[in-house]
Design an enzyme around this catalytic site. Structure first.
Site, PDB file in Angstrom:
ATOM      1  N   ASP A   1       0.844  -1.185   0.000  1.00  0.00           N
ATOM      2  CA  ASP A   1       0.000   0.000   0.000  1.00  0.00           C
ATOM      3  C   ASP A   1       0.885   1.242   0.000  1.00  0.00           C
ATOM      4  O   ASP A   1       1.972   1.241   0.574  1.00  0.00           O
ATOM      5  CB  ASP A   1      -0.904   0.015   1.239  1.00  0.00           C
ATOM      6  N   SER A   2       0.425   2.287  -0.666  1.00  0.00           N
ATOM      7  CA  SER A   2       1.118   3.581  -0.691  1.00  0.00           C
ATOM      8  C   SER A   2       2.552   3.413  -1.177  1.00  0.00           C
ATOM      9  O   SER A   2       2.779   2.937  -2.283  1.00  0.00           O
ATOM     10  CB  SER A   2       1.040   4.237   0.690  1.00  0.00           C
ATOM     11  N   ALA A   3       3.549   3.748  -0.357  1.00  0.00           N
ATOM     12  CA  ALA A   3       4.938   3.556  -0.777  1.00  0.00           C
ATOM     13  C   ALA A   3       5.227   2.087  -1.062  1.00  0.00           C
ATOM     14  O   ALA A   3       6.031   1.758  -1.935  1.00  0.00           O
ATOM     15  CB  ALA A   3       5.891   4.077   0.296  1.00  0.00           C
TER      16      ALA A   3
ATOM     17  N   HIS B   1      -7.055   7.781   1.943  1.00  0.00           N
ATOM     18  CA  HIS B   1      -5.839   6.988   1.811  1.00  0.00           C
ATOM     19  C   HIS B   1      -5.731   5.940   2.918  1.00  0.00           C
ATOM     20  O   HIS B   1      -5.927   6.238   4.094  1.00  0.00           O
ATOM     21  CB  HIS B   1      -4.635   7.934   1.849  1.00  0.00           C
TER      22      HIS B   1
END
Length: 322
Positions: free
Chosen positions: A166-168, A295
């Site tokens: 997820d994300s980075a 997010h």
């Protein structure tokens, strides 16, 4: 040393809240840093976890999660291997953070996968590409033949290897699949799942925010994460590490891209999916979107109905179901 002198030496050099605060002394404070949880038996899921150090010199380690044997995944049956990369903007969180430890326990149990959660080095002490190098080393370790760990040898099906993050961590999963597609090592991937991926660029895409302070913050964070790209005229925000190109070279056959409607990064995830489909890449891509949430909502409110539905989508992807 008097109080004023001490305070001057400990002045804040820069702050990127809620990620990191750096002092003139060199001290680094992670604003959202949390406690860590030890590995072991999770009584709620029956999943057992353990830590394995891969490189003592750099501190690279992984946390493995082994689900209990069930009728669907008997002790003598090989199960898919999921290499997971945690999020946190390349700056915060670890594989042992409560958020990720609890999530991987649940995911391993529900999907029936052997999960390998990578504890890569973080910026600003270790800017990119350190996280990529650690993540690739962990992926090669997890997929090595013969298997490098008894759990992988006994239960891991190395013909069914997935990446997720997820994300980075989604950014990392993409770049690891690109390396695999370029023929680096002998890594073979079935699919990757990118949840709210951390991609960006100098110019907005779609309905992405045009707000100058918000875009300036995103650029400042990226320059902390990857100062080597800051010498570019655009400040590095179109560096392929953050604004990926060449998607036709993705080294897997299936991709799941998940976005959240209220996420600042939503447009980048959609743009990635659309460019991937137009690229000539020969695999199958799926885009899912959840309305009314932001997010990594599925980690922040893990017991919500929408988080449960997001978990089921991930489980279905890892089990080869539409």
């Amino acid at each position: 040393m008097d109080t004023d002198t001490a305070a001057a030496k400990e002045a804040v050099q820069y702050e990127l809240s809620p990620f990191v605060r750096v002092y003139t002394t060199g001290r680094i404070e992670r604003i959202l840093e949390t406690d860590v949880l030890p590995p072991g038996l999770d009584p709620d899921t029956g999943v057992v976890s353990k830590d394995v150090t891969l490189r003592p010199d750099t501190g690279l380690s992984v946390r493995l999660y082994l689900p209990p044997a069930t009728a669907a995944a008997a002790a003598d049956k090989k199960i898919p291997v999921l290499v997971y990369y945690h999020g946190g903007g390349f700056v915060i969180e670890t594989a042992a953070s409560p958020t990720y430890h609890n999530y991987l326990n649940s995911l391993a149990a529900k999907a029936g996968v052997l999960a390998v959660s990578v504890d890569y080095r973080r910026a600003p002490e270790h800017p990119l590409p350190a996280a990529y190098e650690d993540s690739w080393a962990a992926l090669e370790w997890a997929t090595s033949e013969p298997p490098a760990d008894p759990w992988l040898a006994d239960r891991g099906d190395l013909r069914r290897v997935f990446l997720a993050g997820d994300s980075a961590g989604a950014n990392i999963a993409h770049h690891m699949a690109m390396r695999a597609g370029a023929g680096a090592g002998s890594v073979r991937l079935e699919g990757i799942a990118l949840v709210h991926p951390y991609f960006w660029g100098k110019e907005p895409v779609g309905s992405e925010t045009r707000d100058a302070p918000a875009r300036a913050f995103a650029g400042a964070l990226w320059r902390v994460v990857c100062p080597s790209s800051s010498s570019n005229d655009d400040g590095g925000e179109d560096d392929p590490m953050i604004n990926p190109v060449g998607l036709e070279g993705l080294g897997c056959g299936r991709v799941l891209v998940s976005v959240a409607a209220e996420d600042t990064l939503r447009e980048r995830g959609v743009d990635y999916y659309e460019r991937l489909r137009r690229s000539g890449w020969g695999g199958t891509a799926e885009l899912t979107e959840v309305e009314g949430v932001g997010h990594v909502f599925h980690l922040q409110d893990a017991k919500s109905d929408k988080a449960a539905a997001e978990m089921e989508r991930m489980v279905a992807f890892l089990n080869g179901k539409d």
